[in-house]
Enzyme design. Structure first.
Site, PDB file in Angstrom:
ATOM      1  N   GLU A 104       4.874   2.106   2.458  1.00 52.88           N
ATOM      2  CA  GLU A 104       4.283   1.258   1.416  1.00 52.88           C
ATOM      3  C   GLU A 104       5.352   0.718   0.466  1.00 52.88           C
ATOM      4  O   GLU A 104       6.049   1.500  -0.193  1.00 52.88           O
ATOM      5  CB  GLU A 104       3.263   2.059   0.604  1.00 52.88           C
ATOM      6  CG  GLU A 104       2.658   1.287  -0.552  1.00 52.88           C
ATOM      7  CD  GLU A 104       1.818   2.164  -1.468  1.00 52.88           C
ATOM      8  OE1 GLU A 104       0.944   1.617  -2.159  1.00 52.88           O
ATOM      9  OE2 GLU A 104       2.042   3.389  -1.498  1.00 52.88           O
ATOM     10  N   ASP A 138      -0.482  -2.483  -0.522  1.00 52.55           N
ATOM     11  CA  ASP A 138      -1.111  -2.271  -1.824  1.00 52.55           C
ATOM     12  C   ASP A 138      -1.071  -3.594  -2.583  1.00 52.55           C
ATOM     13  O   ASP A 138      -0.001  -4.075  -2.965  1.00 52.55           O
ATOM     14  CB  ASP A 138      -0.372  -1.175  -2.591  1.00 52.55           C
ATOM     15  CG  ASP A 138      -1.083  -0.770  -3.867  1.00 52.55           C
ATOM     16  OD1 ASP A 138      -1.404  -1.667  -4.681  1.00 52.55           O
ATOM     17  OD2 ASP A 138      -1.323   0.436  -4.066  1.00 52.55           O
ATOM     18  N   GLU A 163      -7.253   2.580  -5.528  1.00 47.29           N
ATOM     19  CA  GLU A 163      -6.214   3.357  -6.208  1.00 47.29           C
ATOM     20  C   GLU A 163      -5.969   2.765  -7.599  1.00 47.29           C
ATOM     21  O   GLU A 163      -4.955   2.120  -7.853  1.00 47.29           O
ATOM     22  CB  GLU A 163      -4.927   3.367  -5.382  1.00 47.29           C
ATOM     23  CG  GLU A 163      -3.939   4.419  -5.865  1.00 47.29           C
ATOM     24  CD  GLU A 163      -2.640   4.426  -5.077  1.00 47.29           C
ATOM     25  OE1 GLU A 163      -2.181   5.515  -4.725  1.00 47.29           O
ATOM     26  OE2 GLU A 163      -2.100   3.335  -4.821  1.00 47.29           O
TER      27      GLU A 163
END
Length: 262
Positions: A143, A178, A244
């Site tokens: 990520e 993300d 998140e």
């Protein structure tokens, strides 16, 4: 229709960790993710998943000494044996919890350190992890993380992560996209989702969401998430969207954005 997983490390902090599974299920979530499970036994967590009809989506491999500021060890020279041991522990948890993805954190690097040396270690460790994971039907995620929230993190941009996956060319290794981190570092979310979702190789294995710039609810801030959710449907994304984010106030009270999708 998107599938949403509650991130139990950030959400439902009104209650203790093992109580967050019930809270998420009551609010309509069908999946959960979190940073690290290792303060509890895999059996304890599995019991919560089963009791509340939840699917474990992903979690992170051990990151080194988190309390001391470490943010992963996969790119750190001299820590290769520790990385293998820590990844084996993550595999043991995944076998019990049933998730198909494990996120491996790269770690921090100082500007004066040899980036190419770190990259070579990172690739060797990822190749090891992906090979071991493939035997269990699991996939490793890497990520890119923004350097405002995590200064010095080794991996910051989507193209860097995709290039690593393509260079290794070993399967069972994908990018965790993300949207919050990407918007802060480079923006142009729609173009990057289209580019990377349609790659014939590697591509995107998991997506996470949060409002920008304050990492609150997706309805808060500068991004048009309803548009992005429709785009992901159009692109054929069938994975989970990990929530998140840090709720602005109470977790349940801030879920008005989610109700149209339940």
């Amino acid at each position: 229709m998107p599938k949403f997983a509650a991130n139990l490390s950030m959400m439902y902090q009104e209650v203790d960790f093992l109580s967050r599974f019930e809270a998420a299920a009551k609010d309509g979530f069908k999946g959960v993710e979190f940073l690290f499970p290792y303060e509890h036994t895999a059996a304890e967590i599995r019991n919560q998943l089963d009791a509340h009809g939840l699917q474990q989506v992903m979690f992170n491999a051990p990151p080194g000494n988190w309390a001391a500021g470490e943010r992963g060890i996969a790119s750190l020279p001299g820590r290769e044996d520790e990385f293998k041991r820590s990844f084996d522990l993550a595999l043991q948890y995944a076998k019990v919890l049933g998730n198909r993805h494990i996120h491996v954190m790269a770690g921090l690097i100082d500007p004066e350190q040899d980036r190419e040396r770190h990259r070579a270690v990172y690739l060797r460790n990822l190749a090891y992890a992906a090979l071991v994971a493939s035997r269990e039907g699991l996939t490793i995620l890497i990520e890119p993380i923004n350097n405002r929230d995590m200064p010095g993190y080794f991996l910051n941009y989507q193209h860097q992560a995709q290039e690593i996956c393509e260079e290794l060319d070993i399967g069972h290794l994908q990018v965790q996209f993300d949207i919050y981190h990407c918007q802060i570092m480079e923006g142009d979310i729609t173009a990057k989702l289209k580019r990377d979702m349609l790659r014939s190789h590697a591509g995107i294995g998991h997506i996470q969401i949060a409002g920008v710039p304050n990492r609150h609810e997706p309805s808060d801030g500068e991004l048009n998430y309803p548009y992005l959710f429709k785009l992901l449907d159009q692109l054929g994304y069938e994975g989970w969207l990990g929530c998140e984010y840090r709720p602005r106030a109470g977790t349940s009270e801030g879920l008005g954005w989610l109700r149209p999708y339940l």
